[in-house]
Design a protein around this motif. Structure first.
Motif, PDB file in Angstrom:
ATOM      1  N   VAL A 174      40.351  46.295  38.855  1.00 25.08           N
ATOM      2  CA  VAL A 174      40.163  45.551  40.103  1.00 25.08           C
ATOM      3  C   VAL A 174      39.190  44.408  39.833  1.00 25.08           C
ATOM      4  CG1 VAL A 174      39.425  45.660  42.516  1.00 25.08           C
ATOM      5  CG2 VAL A 174      40.518  47.658  41.448  1.00 25.08           C
ATOM      6  N   PRO A 175      39.595  43.171  40.073  1.00 24.66           N
ATOM      7  CA  PRO A 175      38.682  42.050  39.841  1.00 24.66           C
ATOM      8  C   PRO A 175      37.522  42.066  40.835  1.00 24.66           C
ATOM      9  CG  PRO A 175      40.699  41.281  40.889  1.00 24.66           C
ATOM     10  CD  PRO A 175      40.912  42.727  40.568  1.00 24.66           C
ATOM     11  N   ALA A 176      36.360  41.680  40.362  1.00 21.69           N
ATOM     12  CA  ALA A 176      35.168  41.627  41.203  1.00 21.69           C
ATOM     13  C   ALA A 176      34.717  40.175  41.343  1.00 21.69           C
ATOM     14  CB  ALA A 176      34.067  42.491  40.600  1.00 21.69           C
ATOM     15  N   GLY A 177      33.526  39.990  41.898  1.00 24.55           N
ATOM     16  CA  GLY A 177      32.977  38.648  42.049  1.00 24.55           C
ATOM     17  C   GLY A 177      31.978  38.352  40.962  1.00 24.55           C
ATOM     18  N   ASP A 178      30.701  38.651  41.212  1.00 25.71           N
ATOM     19  CA  ASP A 178      29.654  38.409  40.222  1.00 25.71           C
ATOM     20  C   ASP A 178      29.478  39.573  39.258  1.00 25.71           C
ATOM     21  OD1 ASP A 178      29.067  35.929  41.356  1.00 25.71           O
ATOM     22  OD2 ASP A 178      27.698  36.831  42.822  1.00 25.71           O
TER      23      ASP A 178
END
Length: 360
Positions: A174-178
């Motif tokens: 799952v892609p995250a932000g920072d």
């Protein structure tokens, strides 16, 4: 004697990639396929999946290329496509190539439809499933992977000693932000056979709960697995192994029934013939803005990192966090390889006229 730190030396990961490419190409694989396989091996080594990295070049892939189990001229291809789904024939190409092709197809479909699903049969050993779900993550997509071991059965059902299912794998990214992305890559058995054999290679005991004998007693000698005096336990162990069995059967049901691949419960064999794979990619943008999605993911993952811990030296982390830190360290300081692994790689290289790189 248990392997000591002095037996381990660090090797530049790019040098290992080059060695993998050259040895696989010298063994007869097309260079483009060798590069994909080398990238998959490097992913495992960088992220700390040592049982699925360079060690398997000599243990699995080169021998299978030499004996024809991996087809030198194998090229995966689409045999059926409808809507957001595609079925792919692996055609016994080296598994990295077929699985990478399938994830590319799933991602392409997800960008067009919001979701994409690829089912593959005729697969050969494909390394760490995290390699493929991270491909989706790097493209801003959610990646899911389920793979079985084809006809190979290694893990009995709870209450039995007859092998029924493989060490089937479930993976998700799952892609995250920072923050580093969420990356789960887990066997539905208590452990993969690769980790048991790595411990045997290093002459190290294994934890109770990985293997048991015919009377159900824990076995901590990893050599007992290949000696046939112990068997792998499902995820959940003696008490809750039905959970691991359920996940393993889900892999068989989807990977075999959807693609036409083999399944351990039906005509079990000792080797992993006709492996099946299902890959799913989801585009978060089909459901909400990407910024809002990444912010929500970071909030959840940050909450995990913030929980208290009983051991200050062992903080609570989520799947993918420790692996990201390991990759960052190993990119700078090199891949640790023990002497036995290096010796096997040196010998494998010599067979095809490729020199193994020097340690850092």
């Amino acid at each position: 004697m248990t392997m000591q730190a002095a037996d381990v030396r660090a090797y530049d990961h790019q040098a290992l990639v080059a060695f993998s490419v050259e040895t696989l190409a010298a063994a007869g694989l097309p260079e483009a396929q060798a590069r994909i396989a080398a990238a998959g091996l490097a992913y495992a080594d960088l992220h700390g999946f040592d049982s699925h990295g360079a060690i398997n070049l000599a243990r699995i892939y080169l021998p299978k290329v030499h004996d024809g189990a991996i087809a030198r001229d194998g090229v995966p291809g689409v045999v059926r496509a409808q809507g957001a789904t595609v079925r792919i024939a692996g055609r016994r190409a080296i598994g990295f190539v077929s699985a990478a092709f399938a994830m590319d197809q799933a991602c392409r479909l997800a960008r067009a439809h919001g979701i994409g699903c690829a089912a593959v049969d005729g697969l050969t050993h494909s390394g760490s499933m995290g390699f493929y779900v991270k491909t989706a993550v790097d493209d801003g997509l959610i990646g899911l992977a389920l793979i079985n071991l084809g006809s190979q059965a290694l893990v009995p059902a709870p209450g039995s000693t007859t092998p029924l299912v493989g060490t089937n794998v479930v993976a998700a990214g799952v892609p995250a932000g920072d923050l580093p992305p969420f990356l789960l890559d887990m066997s539905t058995a208590a452990v993969s056979t690769g980790r048991v054999r790595l411990a045997a290679r290093r002459d190290e005991p294994i934890p109770a709960g990985w293997l048991a004998d015919a009377e159900g007693r824990d076995v901590t000698d990893p050599r007992a697995l290949d000696a046939g005096t112990a068997f792998l336990l499902p995820l959940g162990g003696q008490a809750s192994g039905y959970k691991g069995l359920g996940l393993a059967l889900l892999c068989d049901l989807l990977c075999a029934a959807l693609s036409g691949a083999a399944a351990g419960p039906v005509g079990a064999t000792a080797s992993d013939e006709n492996i099946g794979l299902v890959l799913i990619a989801i585009d978060p943008k089909a459901l909400r803005s990407m910024d809002a999605f990444r912010e929500a993911v970071d909030q959840i993952l940050s909450a995990v990192l913030a929980v208290d811990t009983t051991d200050p030296d062992t903080p609570v982390v989520y799947p993918g966090y420790r692996e990201a830190m390991t990759a960052r360290h190993r990119q700078t300081h090199g891949i640790p390889l023990d002497g036995a692994t290096v010796a096997s790689l040196v010998e494998a290289g010599e067979r095809v006229g490729v020199a193994f790189p020097a340690a850092r």
